[in-house]
Design a protein around this motif. Structure first.
Motif, mmCIF file in Angstrom:
data_model
loop_
_atom_site.group_PDB
_atom_site.id
_atom_site.type_symbol
_atom_site.label_atom_id
_atom_site.label_comp_id
_atom_site.label_asym_id
_atom_site.label_seq_id
_atom_site.Cartn_x
_atom_site.Cartn_y
_atom_site.Cartn_z
ATOM 1 N N VAL A 25 13.363 -2.856 39.923
ATOM 2 C CA VAL A 25 13.613 -2.555 40.989
ATOM 3 C C VAL A 25 12.903 -3.817 41.426
ATOM 4 O O VAL A 25 11.195 -4.470 41.546
ATOM 5 N N TYR A 45 16.505 -0.454 47.904
ATOM 6 C CA TYR A 45 17.322 0.125 48.185
ATOM 7 C C TYR A 45 18.260 0.765 46.679
ATOM 8 O O TYR A 45 18.733 0.047 46.801
ATOM 9 N N ILE A 46 17.648 1.986 45.852
ATOM 10 C CA ILE A 46 18.900 2.620 44.906
ATOM 11 C C ILE A 46 19.282 3.943 44.948
ATOM 12 O O ILE A 46 18.523 4.452 45.385
ATOM 13 N N GLY A 49 18.964 7.306 43.311
ATOM 14 C CA GLY A 49 18.171 8.069 42.872
ATOM 15 C C GLY A 49 17.515 8.198 41.261
ATOM 16 O O GLY A 49 17.695 7.095 40.378
ATOM 17 N N SER A 50 16.490 8.960 40.928
ATOM 18 C CA SER A 50 15.454 8.686 39.783
ATOM 19 C C SER A 50 16.820 9.422 39.039
ATOM 20 O O SER A 50 17.714 10.544 38.757
ATOM 21 N N SER A 98 11.249 9.991 35.928
ATOM 22 C CA SER A 98 11.432 9.599 37.593
ATOM 23 C C SER A 98 10.526 8.537 37.882
ATOM 24 O O SER A 98 11.262 8.380 39.286
ATOM 25 N N ASN A 99 10.328 7.397 36.897
ATOM 26 C CA ASN A 99 10.154 5.864 37.553
ATOM 27 C C ASN A 99 11.093 5.200 37.001
ATOM 28 O O ASN A 99 10.953 4.319 37.520
ATOM 29 N N LEU A 101 14.885 4.532 38.220
ATOM 30 C CA LEU A 101 16.030 4.404 39.118
ATOM 31 C C LEU A 101 17.827 3.741 38.450
ATOM 32 O O LEU A 101 17.444 3.383 37.700
ATOM 33 N N ASP A 103 20.823 2.718 40.410
ATOM 34 C CA ASP A 103 21.595 1.375 41.175
ATOM 35 C C ASP A 103 23.456 2.737 41.066
ATOM 36 O O ASP A 103 23.728 3.580 40.396
ATOM 37 N N ALA A 111 10.935 1.212 38.121
ATOM 38 C CA ALA A 111 10.242 1.193 39.835
ATOM 39 C C ALA A 111 8.682 1.741 39.333
ATOM 40 O O ALA A 111 9.027 2.224 38.698
#
Length: 262
Positions: A25, A45-46, A49-50, A98-99, A101, A103, A111
């Motif tokens: 990111v 901004y991605i 989301g995760s 969760s880290n 992401l 696109d 991230a």
């Protein structure tokens, strides 16, 4: 947006210029609040989301095998970059679904480098991280090395294959349960692997050989002795030999999102 001390503004600017990879990111910049002397980092901004929300959330769409495989390669490429091409080398220390992401093209970006550490083969008494992803040698002895990221990466890989959480409601670890899949004869391994796969993958009739190949990569990465785990370079090479990935890239290049309606 992430808050940091204003003291490190020059270092943030330097890192922004030096660390740049398509699977990380991107740090767009920072701003300083003169009232509280806080420095706020601004990231790209991605849109999608995760990975965690796609695998374990209540979405109506689910990722197909080719997309999952491509995500695994993206994450592996991002880790290879920070392990091999930054000076000093960087250990992420907090790789988890969760880290990661996704696109607009469902390409993965790593991230949150809040726990990242420069340098390798260090010892620390301050253990941080997320339960279910922490490498055994780090948890017991505080050993910080790139191989701890390899271990965390393979937990994400197991999530991609099984659709299961890194740690279940009973506190059982996904990687520990995965180790039982490889016990016994070849026939038993293949049977257990098929049973262990995410139902979504079974329903789409994805290549079982492809999944088995990725499972073999996972098995190598789970070695209790970190020195015997492959490097991220080795992992990228092994994953990229997968036929499903080859045909996917040859058909649609950087490609569009590939999901299955549920």
């Amino acid at each position: 947006m992430e808050k940091k001390s204003a003291v490190g503004a020059d270092r943030i600017r330097e890192n922004k210029e030096q660390v740049n990879h398509g699977n990380l990111v991107k740090l767009e910049g920072f701003c300083i609040d003169t009232e509280d002397a806080g420095c706020y980092l601004i990231y790209e901004y991605i849109e999608n989301g995760s990975l965690h929300s796609w695998l374990h959330g209540n979405r109506n769409e689910k990722l197909n095998w080719k997309t999952r495989l491509r995500i695994a390669v993206d994450v592996a490429n991002g880790l290879q970059y920070i392990h091999e091409h930054t000076r000093p080398r960087v250990v992420d220390k907090d790789i988890k679904s969760s880290n990661i992401l996704l696109d607009t093209n469902m390409r993965a970006k790593i991230a949150n480098f809040g726990l990242a550490k420069s340098g390798c083969n260090a010892i620390t008494m301050h253990i941080v991280g997320t339960q279910g992803y922490i490498a055994p040698e780090y948890l017991t002895d505080g050993v910080v090395s790139t191989k701890m990221d390899v271990f965390s990466f393979v937990v994400v890989l197991l999530e991609l294959i099984s659709g299961k959480e890194a740690i279940d409601e009973e506190g059982k670890l996904l990687w520990a349960k995965a180790n039982t899949v490889w016990d016994g004869s070849v026939e038993k391994k293949e049977k257990r692997s098929k049973e262990w796969m995410d139902d979504v993958l079974s329903e789409e009739s994805c290549s079982k050989e492809s999944v088995m190949n990725v499972m073999s990569v996972a098995a190598a990465c789970l070695h209790r002795d970190p020195s015997k785990r492959p490097s991220m370079m080795d992992i990228v090479y092994a994953l990229c030999k997968n036929d499903d990935l080859f045909f996917d890239l040859s058909e649609d290049g950087l490609s569009e999102p590939q999901v299955t309606a549920r």
